[in-house]
Design a protein around this motif. Structure first.
Motif, short mmCIF file in Angstrom:
data_model
loop_
_atom_site.label_atom_id
_atom_site.label_comp_id
_atom_site.label_asym_id
_atom_site.label_seq_id
_atom_site.Cartn_x
_atom_site.Cartn_y
_atom_site.Cartn_z
N MET A 115 69.36 51.48 48.61
CA MET A 115 70.69 52.24 48.69
C MET A 115 70.76 52.93 47.69
SD MET A 115 73.09 53.55 50.83
CE MET A 115 72.87 52.47 52.07
N LYS A 116 70.63 54.28 47.45
CA LYS A 116 71.17 55.18 46.39
C LYS A 116 72.42 55.41 46.35
CE LYS A 116 66.33 57.09 46.02
NZ LYS A 116 65.53 58.69 46.18
N LEU A 117 72.91 55.73 45.22
CA LEU A 117 74.60 55.87 44.92
C LEU A 117 74.56 57.06 44.09
CD1 LEU A 117 75.67 52.49 43.97
CD2 LEU A 117 75.45 53.35 46.14
N LEU A 118 74.89 58.08 44.69
CA LEU A 118 75.14 59.76 44.13
C LEU A 118 76.55 59.99 43.98
CD1 LEU A 118 72.72 61.05 47.11
CD2 LEU A 118 72.00 59.83 44.78
N PHE A 119 76.71 60.88 42.71
CA PHE A 119 77.71 61.33 42.18
C PHE A 119 77.92 62.89 43.10
CE2 PHE A 119 81.05 60.30 38.90
CZ PHE A 119 82.02 61.11 39.32
N ALA A 120 78.82 63.14 43.93
CA ALA A 120 79.03 64.45 44.33
C ALA A 120 79.82 65.29 43.04
CB ALA A 120 80.24 64.38 45.43
N PRO A 121 79.41 66.60 43.34
CA PRO A 121 79.79 67.67 42.44
C PRO A 121 81.29 68.09 42.79
CG PRO A 121 78.60 68.77 44.29
CD PRO A 121 78.47 67.23 44.50
N LEU A 122 82.11 68.12 41.94
CA LEU A 122 83.37 68.66 41.94
C LEU A 122 83.70 69.65 40.85
CD1 LEU A 122 83.81 65.53 42.84
CD2 LEU A 122 86.05 65.71 42.69
N GLU A 123 83.77 70.99 41.59
CA GLU A 123 83.86 72.12 40.67
C GLU A 123 85.12 71.99 39.63
OE1 GLU A 123 84.32 76.96 41.17
OE2 GLU A 123 84.94 75.56 42.94
N GLY A 124 84.76 72.39 38.37
CA GLY A 124 85.59 72.27 37.37
C GLY A 124 85.65 70.63 36.70
N ILE A 125 85.15 69.77 37.25
CA ILE A 125 85.47 68.41 36.84
C ILE A 125 83.94 67.71 36.18
CG2 ILE A 125 86.24 66.09 37.37
CD1 ILE A 125 88.35 67.16 38.88
N PHE A 176 79.79 54.14 31.86
CA PHE A 176 79.91 53.33 32.99
C PHE A 176 78.64 53.07 33.50
CE2 PHE A 176 84.09 54.80 33.08
CZ PHE A 176 84.79 53.64 33.15
N GLY A 177 77.61 54.00 33.81
CA GLY A 177 76.55 54.15 34.31
C GLY A 177 76.33 53.72 35.80
N GLY A 178 75.26 53.09 36.22
CA GLY A 178 75.16 52.91 37.65
C GLY A 178 74.91 53.77 38.75
N CYS A 179 75.13 55.05 38.42
CA CYS A 179 74.98 56.14 39.33
C CYS A 179 73.47 56.47 39.40
CB CYS A 179 75.78 57.25 38.85
SG CYS A 179 75.68 58.50 40.15
N ASP A 180 72.68 56.58 40.60
CA ASP A 180 71.49 56.93 40.66
C ASP A 180 71.11 58.44 40.30
OD1 ASP A 180 70.47 54.35 41.14
OD2 ASP A 180 71.35 54.52 43.11
N ASN A 222 70.41 59.95 33.97
CA ASN A 222 68.89 59.75 34.43
C ASN A 222 68.36 60.53 35.50
OD1 ASN A 222 70.75 58.87 36.31
ND2 ASN A 222 70.52 57.13 36.86
N GLU A 223 69.21 61.14 36.38
CA GLU A 223 68.77 62.30 37.27
C GLU A 223 69.82 63.24 37.75
OE1 GLU A 223 66.00 62.65 41.46
OE2 GLU A 223 66.87 60.69 40.89
N LEU A 224 69.17 64.59 37.60
CA LEU A 224 70.23 65.47 37.86
C LEU A 224 69.90 66.37 39.10
CD1 LEU A 224 73.23 67.33 37.07
CD2 LEU A 224 71.83 68.59 35.57
N ASP A 267 70.39 56.30 54.03
CA ASP A 267 69.57 56.21 52.91
C ASP A 267 70.62 56.07 51.51
OD1 ASP A 267 68.33 58.46 50.63
OD2 ASP A 267 66.72 56.94 51.46
N SER A 268 71.69 56.63 51.52
CA SER A 268 72.39 56.98 50.48
C SER A 268 73.91 56.91 50.54
CB SER A 268 71.96 57.95 49.49
OG SER A 268 71.70 58.96 49.98
N LEU A 269 74.79 56.63 49.63
CA LEU A 269 76.07 56.89 49.56
C LEU A 269 76.27 58.16 48.51
CD1 LEU A 269 77.49 53.28 49.92
CD2 LEU A 269 77.21 54.97 51.76
N MET A 270 77.26 58.95 48.92
CA MET A 270 77.63 60.00 47.94
C MET A 270 79.24 59.67 47.81
SD MET A 270 77.51 64.03 47.75
CE MET A 270 75.82 64.15 46.90
N PHE A 271 79.55 59.83 46.33
CA PHE A 271 81.14 59.46 46.00
C PHE A 271 81.57 60.69 45.51
CE2 PHE A 271 78.63 55.51 46.06
CZ PHE A 271 79.67 54.74 46.45
N GLY A 272 82.82 61.19 45.64
CA GLY A 272 83.42 62.47 44.92
C GLY A 272 84.70 61.88 44.54
N ARG A 273 85.88 62.13 44.97
CA ARG A 273 86.92 61.99 44.52
C ARG A 273 87.06 60.20 43.99
NH1 ARG A 273 90.73 63.71 49.17
NH2 ARG A 273 88.68 62.92 50.30
N GLY A 274 86.62 59.55 44.99
CA GLY A 274 86.62 58.13 44.73
C GLY A 274 86.10 57.59 43.77
N ALA A 275 84.95 58.16 43.09
CA ALA A 275 84.13 58.15 42.04
C ALA A 275 85.09 58.64 40.54
CB ALA A 275 82.91 58.46 41.73
#
Length: 309
Positions: free
Chosen positions: A1-11, A24-28, A59-61, A213-221
């Protein structure tokens, strides 16, 4: 399971991403906020500076593009190819009025035939991998049946589904019935995005949809920047950590923005979400919103209690 950080414009610019990765790390993988190429607009170095590899230590963009024309899409991939990129994410989810008025983002979902033609031309000519971030439709969840039929026709590298319509914005609950249909019928790589605020939310998705396959986090992250670590068995977020992370952001933003005022404004944007950790501290949160100086803001943070869950 891949953990992804969603894009938030301006943040989630490179400054925030790099700091989060270090602290913090931990994000794939991190997804950069969308870049909008047009047929008639030059893509300047300033426009793509946020995704230049030497400025990013994560690590990956992943790069996201906002467009509704193949010509602008190809113009964009030609621009980022020399930077080493071979994959791009298409934004079909942005619900903002400014974006939708131009037929981009979630508004592109209104014209299924045009979207199909777009994909046909793109996939027949590009050697880039293309992932897609989509909503269920523009107005109704029922629109997703037709959209899903289009997505099935093409070799999309990852289909990221935010199970809300554009008209829902970020209100109400995600439509899990619609997502269930997609998770069952779509045979490619699929990612769930929406209302992931804690480990319990995530484990529910993982258990209910084993083919995700993966989870993407936005406001929650943004609210809980340690959520990736927590999901991998690490310790929970603490108030001291959240304050320490804020201090690191101050250290990074100040020389970049060149102003206490601009830096404070940026921190307030982030703490709109981070303050959700303190539902019983409404008075303190109100003081944070009203703070006019960085020192004042920082002092108020020190009065917050430990996070309780």
């Amino acid at each position: 399971m891949k953990l992804l950080f969603a894009p938030l414009e301006g943040i989630t610019t490179r400054t925030f991403r790099n700091a989060h990765h270090e602290y913090f790390g931990g994000c794939d993988a991190y997804y950069a906020p969308f870049i909008t190429p047009t047929d008639n607009e030059k893509l300047s170095e300033k426009t793509i500076r946020d995704i230049v590899p030497r400025y990013n230590s994560v690590n990956e963009l992943k790069v996201q593009v906002l467009t509704n024309t193949p010509s602008a899409f190809f113009k964009f991939t030609d621009k980022i190819r020399p930077l080493g990129y071979s994959e791009v994410n298409l934004n079909l989810g942005c619900p903002s009025n400014t974006v939708c008025k131009k037929g981009r983002g979630a508004a592109f979902l209104k014209d299924v035939d045009a979207l199909d033609r777009f994909f046909y031309e793109v996939f027949s000519k590009t050697d880039f991998k293309v992932s897609v971030k989509t909503r269920l439709g523009y107005s109704l969840a029922e629109e997703f049946e037709q959209l899903l039929n289009v997505y099935k026709k093409y070799p999309i590298s990852l289909l990221i589904i935010h199970p809300r319509t554009r008209d829902m914005l970020y209100k109400g609950l995600p439509d899990m019935n619609a997502f269930s249909v997609a998770a069952k019928e779509y045979k490619g790589n699929i990612c769930y995005n929406g209302n992931l605020y804690d480990v319990t939310d995530c484990k529910r998705i993982i258990n209910d949809y084993p083919n995700v396959d993966s989870l993407m986090f936005g406001r929650g992250a943004i609210a809980n920047p340690a959520i990736f670590r927590e999901l991998k068995g690490g310790k929970r977020l603490s108030t001291n950590e959240l304050i320490g992370f804020t201090d690191l952001l101050i250290e990074r933003y100040l020389p970049l923005l060149g102003s206490d005022v601009y830096t404070l404004h940026k921190l307030k944007e982030i703490w709109i979400y981070a303050s959700e950790n303190y539902p019983n501290e409404k008075k303190t949160v109100k003081l944070l919103r009203k703070a006019t100086k960085l020192d004042e803001f920082r002092s108020i943070l020190n009065s917050l209690p430990e996070i309780r869950r």
